[in-house]
Design a protein around this motif. Sequence first.
Motif, PDB file in Angstrom:
ATOM      1  N   HIS A 164     113.294 -17.232 -11.490  1.00  0.00           N
ATOM      2  CA  HIS A 164     112.126 -18.114 -11.309  1.00  0.00           C
ATOM      3  C   HIS A 164     112.576 -19.574 -11.353  1.00  0.00           C
ATOM      4  CE1 HIS A 164     109.739 -14.601 -11.502  1.00  0.00           C
ATOM      5  NE2 HIS A 164     109.767 -14.436 -12.804  1.00  0.00           N
ATOM      6  N   ALA A 204     102.503 -18.744  -5.985  1.00  0.00           N
ATOM      7  CA  ALA A 204     103.334 -18.918  -7.180  1.00  0.00           C
ATOM      8  C   ALA A 204     103.017 -17.873  -8.246  1.00  0.00           C
ATOM      9  CB  ALA A 204     103.120 -20.307  -7.762  1.00  0.00           C
ATOM     10  N   GLU A 238     107.562 -13.000 -19.838  1.00  0.00           N
ATOM     11  CA  GLU A 238     107.771 -13.511 -18.472  1.00  0.00           C
ATOM     12  C   GLU A 238     106.596 -14.394 -18.049  1.00  0.00           C
ATOM     13  OE1 GLU A 238     109.012 -10.676 -15.487  1.00  0.00           O
ATOM     14  OE2 GLU A 238     108.570 -12.065 -13.841  1.00  0.00           O
ATOM     15  N   MET A 285     106.526 -16.180  -2.120  1.00  0.00           N
ATOM     16  CA  MET A 285     107.879 -16.467  -2.609  1.00  0.00           C
ATOM     17  C   MET A 285     108.321 -15.299  -3.492  1.00  0.00           C
ATOM     18  SD  MET A 285     107.274 -20.462  -3.674  1.00  0.00           S
ATOM     19  CE  MET A 285     106.130 -20.160  -5.009  1.00  0.00           C
ATOM     20  N   ASP A 286     108.870 -14.272  -2.868  1.00  0.00           N
ATOM     21  CA  ASP A 286     109.176 -13.056  -3.640  1.00  0.00           C
ATOM     22  C   ASP A 286     110.678 -12.816  -3.736  1.00  0.00           C
ATOM     23  OD1 ASP A 286     108.492 -10.836  -5.137  1.00  0.00           O
ATOM     24  OD2 ASP A 286     108.285  -9.522  -3.384  1.00  0.00           O
ATOM     25  N   GLY A 287     111.087 -12.146  -4.810  1.00  0.00           N
ATOM     26  CA  GLY A 287     112.487 -11.742  -4.967  1.00  0.00           C
ATOM     27  C   GLY A 287     113.245 -12.475  -6.066  1.00  0.00           C
ATOM     28  N   ASN A 288     112.540 -13.261  -6.857  1.00  0.00           N
ATOM     29  CA  ASN A 288     113.220 -14.004  -7.930  1.00  0.00           C
ATOM     30  C   ASN A 288     113.859 -13.070  -8.955  1.00  0.00           C
ATOM     31  OD1 ASN A 288     112.124 -16.225  -6.716  1.00  0.00           O
ATOM     32  ND2 ASN A 288     110.628 -16.672  -8.322  1.00  0.00           N
ATOM     33  N   GLY A 289     113.113 -12.045  -9.337  1.00  0.00           N
ATOM     34  CA  GLY A 289     113.600 -11.125 -10.366  1.00  0.00           C
ATOM     35  C   GLY A 289     114.847 -10.398  -9.892  1.00  0.00           C
ATOM     36  N   ARG A 290     114.820  -9.922  -8.648  1.00  0.00           N
ATOM     37  CA  ARG A 290     115.981  -9.205  -8.111  1.00  0.00           C
ATOM     38  C   ARG A 290     117.173 -10.134  -7.939  1.00  0.00           C
ATOM     39  NH1 ARG A 290     112.826  -6.983  -3.320  1.00  0.00           N
ATOM     40  NH2 ARG A 290     111.279  -8.413  -4.199  1.00  0.00           N
ATOM     41  N   ASN A 312      99.606 -10.869 -11.486  1.00  0.00           N
ATOM     42  CA  ASN A 312     100.859 -11.130 -12.222  1.00  0.00           C
ATOM     43  C   ASN A 312     100.672 -11.262 -13.735  1.00  0.00           C
ATOM     44  OD1 ASN A 312     102.320 -13.064  -9.494  1.00  0.00           O
ATOM     45  ND2 ASN A 312     102.731 -10.949 -10.074  1.00  0.00           N
ATOM     46  N   LEU A 345     106.744 -18.309 -16.946  1.00  0.00           N
ATOM     47  CA  LEU A 345     106.201 -18.780 -15.661  1.00  0.00           C
ATOM     48  C   LEU A 345     105.227 -19.938 -15.880  1.00  0.00           C
ATOM     49  CD1 LEU A 345     105.758 -15.377 -13.810  1.00  0.00           C
ATOM     50  CD2 LEU A 345     107.146 -17.304 -13.017  1.00  0.00           C
ATOM     51  N   ARG A 384     102.387  -8.651 -16.033  1.00  0.00           N
ATOM     52  CA  ARG A 384     103.826  -8.637 -16.339  1.00  0.00           C
ATOM     53  C   ARG A 384     104.044  -8.807 -17.848  1.00  0.00           C
ATOM     54  NH1 ARG A 384     107.199 -11.296 -11.421  1.00  0.00           N
ATOM     55  NH2 ARG A 384     106.188 -10.060  -9.818  1.00  0.00           N
ATOM     56  N   ARG A 417     115.280 -12.099 -15.569  1.00  0.00           N
ATOM     57  CA  ARG A 417     114.410 -12.354 -14.405  1.00  0.00           C
ATOM     58  C   ARG A 417     113.995 -13.825 -14.325  1.00  0.00           C
ATOM     59  NH1 ARG A 417     111.710  -8.600 -11.882  1.00  0.00           N
ATOM     60  NH2 ARG A 417     109.918  -9.992 -11.690  1.00  0.00           N
TER      61      ARG A 417
HETATM   62  C1  IPE Z   1     108.239 -13.688  -7.212  1.00  0.00           C
HETATM   63  O1  IPE Z   1     109.398 -13.038  -7.599  1.00  0.00           O
HETATM   64  C2  IPE Z   1     107.727 -14.641  -8.265  1.00  0.00           C
HETATM   65  C3  IPE Z   1     106.470 -14.220  -8.911  1.00  0.00           C
HETATM   66  C4  IPE Z   1     105.782 -13.167  -8.607  1.00  0.00           C
HETATM   67  C5  IPE Z   1     105.976 -15.076  -9.949  1.00  0.00           C
HETATM   68  P1  IPE Z   1     109.341 -11.710  -8.428  1.00  0.00           P
HETATM   69  O2  IPE Z   1     109.316 -12.064  -9.880  1.00  0.00           O
HETATM   70  O3  IPE Z   1     108.220 -10.847  -7.993  1.00  0.00           O
HETATM   71  O4  IPE Z   1     110.726 -11.040  -8.069  1.00  0.00           O
HETATM   72  P2  IPE Z   1     111.018  -9.512  -7.779  1.00  0.00           P
HETATM   73  O5  IPE Z   1     110.084  -9.074  -6.693  1.00  0.00           O
HETATM   74  O6  IPE Z   1     110.770  -8.770  -9.056  1.00  0.00           O
HETATM   75  O7  IPE Z   1     112.446  -9.497  -7.362  1.00  0.00           O
END
Ligand code: IPE
Length: 263
Positions: free
Chosen positions: A43, A69, A81, A25-30, A74, A85, A77, A39
């Motif tokens: 999530h 998840a 953040e 499940m990627d791309g939440n931050g963007r 991770n 999470l 980070r 960011r």
């Molecule tokens: C995925 O989204 C969620 C986790 C890794 C917890 P990201 O947080 O990696 O979102 P991007 O890749 O920075 O957009």
Amino acid sequence: MNTATPAVLTVDPQRSVPRHVAIIMDGNGRWAKLRGRPRTAGHREGVKSVRAVVEECVRRGIDTLTLFAFSSENWQRPRAEVNILMELFMTALRGEVKRLNENDVRLRVIGERGAFSEKLQRRIRDAETRTANNVTLNLQVAANYGGRWDIARAARRLAEEVRAGRLDPDAIDEDALARRLSFPDLPEPDLFIRTGGEQRLSNFVLWQSAYAELYFTDILWPDFNEAAFGHALDDFSRRQRRFGHTGEQIETWSAMGAYERTE
Ligand code: IPE
Ligand code: IPE
Ligand code: MG
């Protein structure tokens, strides 16, 4: 031409609905950044996509869904953040159990949970216990999970059994290792989806996805809804899985009805 049904082909190559779907499940931050939000807003929004995909799996008769998840990497980070999470995970574990029970979903968490706070570990155990008797969908949430961690732990288990005199090193084969991985009782992923545009595995279920069909989409996880999931499933249904055989062999077995069982 040898058209005999091979004993090694344990997965029905013609099955159009995957038994097990694994998703990064990627791309939440963007997603959040595009909206000028922190960011963590991405999530939070991503939880809605989790609900949508879980319920779609139930509707479509998929047995197992594994969601990535939080990876073992991770932790690197920013502290704030990571904390959010963890909080989100806590809240979801408490808040979603009712809905999981309504949908007959059994929750299990895979990964190195010893790294989580005592409170979070209790919450995980509680959610697992309260959903343990559900049978429609196995939902696995991979948290502090890494594919290499999983394989290394299986190797350690084998070594311990050898040391204890319970296992002969000559008996160690692929099957023996696979049985000591995180979910030996469940089918291996048939379909491996990654949202968010990156085309990499990022240390998700490595061993178990050896023959998974890979599907990458640019859709960011908070935008991944029933329709987007449906496209991934449609794409899967059009693939021909060969497991090392030829396309002709697969077609012959299919014509013979050799793999029409839907176990
Ligand atoms: C995925 O989204 C969620 C986790 C890794 C917890 P990201 O947080 O990696 O979102 P991007 O890749 O920075 O957009
Ligand atoms: C993988 O996404 C982990 C989860 C979705 C939980 P990442 O965003 O952490 O992966 P990389 O760092 O881009 O490879
Ligand atoms: Mg990412």
